[in-house]
Design a protein around this motif. Structure first.
Motif, mmCIF file in Angstrom:
data_model
loop_
_atom_site.group_PDB
_atom_site.id
_atom_site.type_symbol
_atom_site.label_atom_id
_atom_site.label_comp_id
_atom_site.label_asym_id
_atom_site.label_seq_id
_atom_site.Cartn_x
_atom_site.Cartn_y
_atom_site.Cartn_z
ATOM 1 N N LEU A 95 8.770 -41.019 -12.984
ATOM 2 C CA LEU A 95 8.811 -40.375 -14.297
ATOM 3 C C LEU A 95 8.037 -39.063 -14.313
ATOM 4 C CD1 LEU A 95 9.617 -40.327 -17.247
ATOM 5 C CD2 LEU A 95 7.731 -41.903 -17.747
ATOM 6 N N THR A 128 14.773 -40.191 -21.886
ATOM 7 C CA THR A 128 13.950 -39.312 -21.062
ATOM 8 C C THR A 128 13.381 -38.165 -21.885
ATOM 9 O OG1 THR A 128 15.320 -39.841 -19.129
ATOM 10 C CG2 THR A 128 13.934 -37.875 -18.990
ATOM 11 N N ILE A 164 10.542 -39.517 -24.181
ATOM 12 C CA ILE A 164 9.297 -39.819 -23.469
ATOM 13 C C ILE A 164 8.638 -38.529 -22.999
ATOM 14 C CG2 ILE A 164 8.295 -40.955 -21.442
ATOM 15 C CD1 ILE A 164 9.205 -42.879 -23.657
ATOM 16 N N ALA A 215 4.805 -45.725 -20.550
ATOM 17 C CA ALA A 215 6.258 -45.936 -20.496
ATOM 18 C C ALA A 215 6.794 -46.054 -19.074
ATOM 19 C CB ALA A 215 6.971 -44.775 -21.202
ATOM 20 N N TYR A 259 10.356 -47.434 -17.759
ATOM 21 C CA TYR A 259 11.305 -46.358 -17.470
ATOM 22 C C TYR A 259 11.957 -46.571 -16.098
ATOM 23 C CZ TYR A 259 13.296 -41.707 -16.968
ATOM 24 O OH TYR A 259 14.177 -40.663 -16.789
ATOM 25 N N MET A 306 13.669 -50.117 -23.122
ATOM 26 C CA MET A 306 13.564 -48.852 -23.864
ATOM 27 C C MET A 306 12.791 -49.044 -25.167
ATOM 28 S SD MET A 306 17.117 -46.754 -23.141
ATOM 29 C CE MET A 306 18.287 -48.102 -23.185
ATOM 30 N N ALA A 310 9.069 -49.318 -24.195
ATOM 31 C CA ALA A 310 8.561 -48.003 -23.792
ATOM 32 C C ALA A 310 8.333 -47.123 -25.007
ATOM 33 C CB ALA A 310 9.535 -47.337 -22.834
#
Length: 598
Positions: free
Chosen positions: A454, A504, A507, A521, A525, A580, A583
């Motif tokens: 990430l 994406t 986050i 997260a 992720y 999700m 997160a």
């Protein structure tokens, strides 16, 4: 006693029917003569070695473990390991994908990947002795001096010597910027290295006469942190000008770790007391050179986990067909027996299919990753090389963390299929669970892999790498979107692809406001990203299976592939919705917890 059959049919399916590996390889001058028959023949023979030589030593090696002679600092591997290694060397297996300039056979990396999957199913502990040597070979091949290559590479390629990677120290694991090992320059251009390393897999053994240690240490004037780390080659025995072995180098095994699993591999504590080494790469640039080996090791751990998933599944499936307990909820299935085989029960099937899906999805990912490596190194088109490298960098933390997390789930479920017998040593299942659990912390814990994915591979380049993979997904969706029979696979894949972009972005935006949001997260992720990758490959595999069935194929393999894909999309992929959501819950419930963690 467990059993193992190399999954050659599924390997061939992924290689030739899904990825069309030979076509991709033929575009690379180094593999212009690649053909399906050769690849299949090599893997068939490799499967025999894995099943007939390495596999019979797995349980005994786990039971016996390694033995350290504290007086001599020498380590003896379990009975039979050395003889098996000698057979491995005699068969030319170490040289499979190595450079012909140094005695290698020059076969594609993807062939070695498939061979090593089978070795890992057969005996992960044994396989780690030669396996780590491949990483040492790659590191020296990329960053070694001409003299180092001339002296050491041919011995690694032949398997006469093995290699290790020496990173971790008692006070620092992943945070290598804290390491304290020192390297003092000598008048002859060598370095005298002092320090302690721990958790060194295959760090000492009796399988070969010499071991080449790649050691991270600091020069006297090195800057603090990770920017002040250099890499050194430190052989167990000095090598004379004529290539013969000289005096013992003072790098000694001071202890063996008593791990919960992988007992047949020597996880060594190493003391360096003025050991002589030579610099690999540039001063203070050691991590750059070592990353070649570390990335190879991360893919290797994913492969280890895939191997354990496959062998655990095979044994659980066989047991579930044979073991009788209770009657089916929908009516008696085995009228001639006092109870039905447990495979009739829905939850037993769920556990088996979970392991099967994780094995087959993992095999597609690992094979594709190895093919990307072949293209990155050998393709004549610079753009193809660059794109392959970028995709491989994105997929490497997924290959390590997602596959090893799934292996823990799969081996635990397969153990559960055995009921009480799953916890008894002679059935072999509890060993697979113990071994799989360790893979989750090797080569950077899976949380570290998640932060790498990430933080570096996605947000670090504003999602460019993720968009590259997204284009593959979009192309498949466009190609199969009008195919009604593919709707059950394509629609959820397309939906997850769209959700991934939004997820994406969200986050990333929150991370700019508070970096802890990325840390909170990251693990969720990576699992979402892993499922996107598996969904993509399962959709591709389902497409091939449907086309074969449409042409009149009666091969039950294709029906089985479709059923596994349907299970994956119905029962495993929906995990992404929960991930999700958790997160998006943010970091506050983790970080605002001073009272809870007081």
């Amino acid at each position: 006693m467990p059993a193992y059959t190399p999954p050659l049919r599924d390997m061939q399916f992924v290689l030739h029917e899904v990825l069309h590996a030979v076509d991709a390889l033929k575009a690379c001058p180094a593999h212009a003569d690649a053909d399906i028959e050769t690849l299949n023949a090599v893997l068939e023979e490799g499967g025999k070695f894995a099943a007939e030589v390495a596999f019979p030593l797995n349980i005994s090696g786990d039971h016996e473990g390694c033995t350290l002679d504290k007086a001599t600092h020498e380590v003896q591997a379990p009975s039979g390991f050395k003889a098996a290694y000698q057979q491995y060397v005699a068969g030319g297996w170490p040289a499979l994908s190595c450079d012909p300039e140094y005695g290698g056979q020059g076969l594609p990396f993807v062939v070695n990947q498939c061979f090593y999957e089978m070795l890992n199913s057969a005996n992960q502990a044994w396989t780690m002795y030669p396996g780590l040597s491949h990483g040492a070979y790659e590191c020296l091949h990329a960053h070694g001096t001409p003299e180092q290559k001339k002296t050491y590479l041919a011995k690694l390629v032949s398997g006469e010597w093995t290699g290790t990677m020496c990173l971790t120290e008692p006070h620092c694991g992943t945070d290598l910027g804290m390491l304290r090992s020192k390297a003092e320059p000598q008048a002859d251009g060598s370095y005298k290295i002092t320090g302690q390393k721990i958790f060194i897999s295959a760090g000492e053994h009796d399988l070969t006469e010499n071991i080449l240690h790649l050691v991270l240490a600091r020069l006297p004037d090195a800057p603090a942190g990770s920017k002040g780390i250099s890499l050194f080659l430190v052989p167990k025995y000095h090598v004379q000008a004529d290539g013969s072995l000289g005096a013992r180098n003072p790098i000694f095994c001071s202890g063996l770790e008593h791990k919960m699993g992988i007992h047949g591999n020597a996880t060594a504590q190493l003391m360096l007391d003025g050991a002589i080494g030579t610099l690999v790469g540039q001063p203070n640039k050691g991590l750059q050179a070592m990353f070649v080996m570390m990335n190879a090791a991360r893919l290797g751990v994913g492969n280890q986990s895939l191997g354990l998933t496959e062998v655990a599944y095979q044994n659980a499936l066989a047991y579930a067909k044979d073991r009788i307990q209770m009657r089916s909820l929908s009516g008696v299935k085995a009228k001639d027996k006092p109870a039905d085989p447990i495979i009739v029960h829905p939850d037993v099937r769920k556990m088996l299919l979970t392991a099967k899906a994780y094995a087959e999805g993992g095999r597609a990912l690992m094979t594709y990753s190895a093919l990307l490596l072949d293209q990155e190194i050998n393709h004549p088109d610079e753009k193809v090389r660059k794109d392959s490298a970028e995709l491989l960098a994105l997929l490497t933390p997924i290959a390590k963390a997602f596959v090893s997390d799934n292996a823990w789930t799969a081996t635990t479920m397969c153990q559960q299929v055995f009921g009480g017998h799953g916890y008894i040593k002679e059935w072999g299942m509890e060993q697979y669970v113990r071994d799989a659990r360790i893979n989750m912390i090797y080569e950077g814990t899976n949380t570290v892999q998640s932060l790498d994915l990430l933080g570096r591979k996605v947000l670090g380049n504003n999602g460019a790498s993720l968009k590259k993979f997204g284009k593959l997904v979009a192309a498949l969706v466009e190609q199969e979107g009008v195919n009604e029979k593919m709707a059950e696979f394509i629609n959820p894949l397309a939906y997850l692809g769209e959700q991934m972009n939004k997820f994406t972005t969200e986050i990333g935006f929150k991370g700019m406001q508070n970096p802890d949001e990325v840390g909170a997260a990251a693990v969720d992720y990576l699992r979402v990203a892993g499922h996107l990758v598996y969904a993509y490959f399962f959709a591709r595999m389902a497409s091939v299976a449907l086309k074969q069935i449409a042409t009149g194929s009666q091969d039950p393999f294709y029906t089985a592939k479709l059923q596994t894909a349907r299970f994956y999309f119905a029962k495993l992929l929906p995990e992404t919705a929960m991930l999700m959501r958790t997160a998006r819950a943010g970091s506050a419930s983790l970080m605002d917890t001073e009272a809870a963690l007081a």
